[in-house]
Enzyme design. Structure first.
Site, mmCIF file in Angstrom:
data_model
loop_
_atom_site.group_PDB
_atom_site.id
_atom_site.type_symbol
_atom_site.label_atom_id
_atom_site.label_comp_id
_atom_site.label_asym_id
_atom_site.label_seq_id
_atom_site.Cartn_x
_atom_site.Cartn_y
_atom_site.Cartn_z
ATOM 1 N N LYS A 111 0.842 -1.209 0.000
ATOM 2 C CA LYS A 111 0.000 0.000 0.000
ATOM 3 C C LYS A 111 0.876 1.259 0.000
ATOM 4 O O LYS A 111 0.575 2.226 -0.699
ATOM 5 C CB LYS A 111 -0.938 -0.013 1.220
ATOM 6 C CG LYS A 111 -2.031 -1.070 1.076
ATOM 7 C CD LYS A 111 -2.798 -1.353 2.354
ATOM 8 C CE LYS A 111 -3.695 -2.570 2.134
ATOM 9 N NZ LYS A 111 -4.441 -2.980 3.322
ATOM 10 N N GLN A 145 -4.955 -1.404 9.293
ATOM 11 C CA GLN A 145 -4.675 -2.733 8.727
ATOM 12 C C GLN A 145 -5.260 -3.832 9.629
ATOM 13 O O GLN A 145 -5.023 -3.850 10.832
ATOM 14 C CB GLN A 145 -3.156 -2.926 8.574
ATOM 15 C CG GLN A 145 -2.770 -4.223 7.900
ATOM 16 C CD GLN A 145 -3.293 -4.335 6.463
ATOM 17 O OE1 GLN A 145 -3.231 -3.393 5.684
ATOM 18 N NE2 GLN A 145 -3.818 -5.503 6.116
ATOM 19 N N ASP A 161 -11.046 2.351 3.227
ATOM 20 C CA ASP A 161 -11.250 0.901 3.098
ATOM 21 C C ASP A 161 -12.731 0.565 2.894
ATOM 22 O O ASP A 161 -13.070 -0.553 2.509
ATOM 23 C CB ASP A 161 -10.752 0.190 4.373
ATOM 24 C CG ASP A 161 -9.515 -0.656 4.116
ATOM 25 O OD1 ASP A 161 -9.208 -0.907 2.931
ATOM 26 O OD2 ASP A 161 -8.869 -1.070 5.093
#
Ligand code: NDP
Length: 295
Positions: free
Chosen positions: A52, A96, A119
């Site tokens: 990422k 995460q 997300d």
């Protein structure tokens, strides 16, 4: 042999398109800024976070990596999230997953501002999909829709079967395919581990999205000729012929299904590479959203 959907190539193309858009946006406003939070030392998470960060750099997006030890307290993480939520220079926030076991990931995700939730896991954003007016869509389902668009797949009136009902893949992709929209309008069946008669359901599908995490659970005998296959599953199977001792396969038996499919995603190289590219797209969207609201 069906035509292969080359997710790797599409993702590469997308990253270069996003980089151009980021450049233009940065000239007009400022460089988009993503904060990535990682707690603990999970090796898989470290790999994902690294990819990422790398993609952000390729796109010209600023990225802050916020590392916490595995024993971080909920209050400390919440404090950081509140700080990032209130920081005008931060556009996107990503935590995460999985989180260390003392933390409740649902509560953590709910603490992120929905307008910075790149997300797309916040209940507000999941609800927006249900409403038919998505804001931030989880990156994997968003990547699937992008692949279908780029390969010119018409979904309207098609029978789509989604295998899997997780909040991050199965349910959102099912809803997007069913929604009243250009890349929706399909008639969608959701299957899961308690579904009876899955073989019959699969054999009638025009489009199958499989996100079960069960190696090769769909074979060529289960699908109809011309089917479009999106294989989300990532499974490790033993393979002594390679150095690392395993290889990655999807939920679909590529060998027997691909001769019958009109389009098929391979594993690896199909859906996987799209996920990170869509995170970049969501981050740029979050930055744009802020400036749109300010005129
Ligand atoms: P989950 O484990 O959360 O969900 C799996 C779903 O599949 C569940 O709904 C489960 O049913 C269903 N399922 C399991 N076995 C069967 C079966 N035999 N028949 C029918 N349904 C079944 O997984 P995720 O959604 O998080 O991920 C799914 C797969 O996709 C994994 O392999 C994961 O690694 C991969 N993945 C890939 C990504 C990418 O970027 N390419 C991103 C995210 C995930 P039930 O609800 O009844 O338990």
């Amino acid at each position: 042999m069906g035509k292969i959907i080359d997710g790797k190539a599409v993702a590469k193309q997308l990253v270069s398109e996003i980089a151009k858009e980021v450049e233009a946006f940065s000239k007009d406003f400022r460089v988009p800024h993503l904060a990535v939070i990682i707690a603990g030392d999970d090796p898989a998470s470290r790999v994902y976070v690294k990819s990422k960060v790398r993609a952000s750099e390729k796109c010209g997006i600023d990225v802050d990596l916020v590392k916490f030890p595995a024993d971080i307290k909920e209050s400390e993480l919440f404090q950081k999230l509140d700080e990032l939520n209130n920081d005008n220079s931060i556009d996107g926030i990503l935590v995460q997953l999985p989180l260390p076991s003392q933390l409740d990931s649902k509560k953590v995700i709910e603490r992120i501002s929905p307008y910075k939730d790149v997300d797309g896991f916040h209940p507000y954003n999941l609800g927006k999909i249900l409403e038919g007016d998505p804001l931030f869509v989880p990156c994997t389902p968003l990547g699937i829709i992008e692949l279908l668009k780029r390969y010119n797949v018409k979904t309207t009136g098609k029978k789509a079967v989604v295998v899997g009902r997780s909040v991050i893949v199965g349910k959102p992709i099912a809803m997007l395919l069913a929604n009243k929209s250009k890349n929706g309008n399909a008639t969608v069946t959701i299957c899961h581990s308690k579904t009876a008669g899955i073989k019959k359901i699969l054999s009638e599908a025009d489009i199958i999205v499989c996100a079960a995490g069960k190696a090769k659970m769909i074979n060529g005998d289960m699908v109809k000729p011309g089917v479009i296959i999106i294989d989300v599953g990532i499974n490790r199977i033993k393979d002594e012929t390679v150095k690392r001792g395993y290889r990655l396969v999807g939920d679909v038996d590529f060998e027997s299904v691909s001769p019958k499919a009109s389009l098929i995603t391979p594993v690896p190289g199909g859906v996987g590479p799209m996920t990170v590219a869509m995170l970049m797209k969501n981050t740029l969207k979050a930055a744009r959203l802020k400036y749109k609201n300010k005129g």
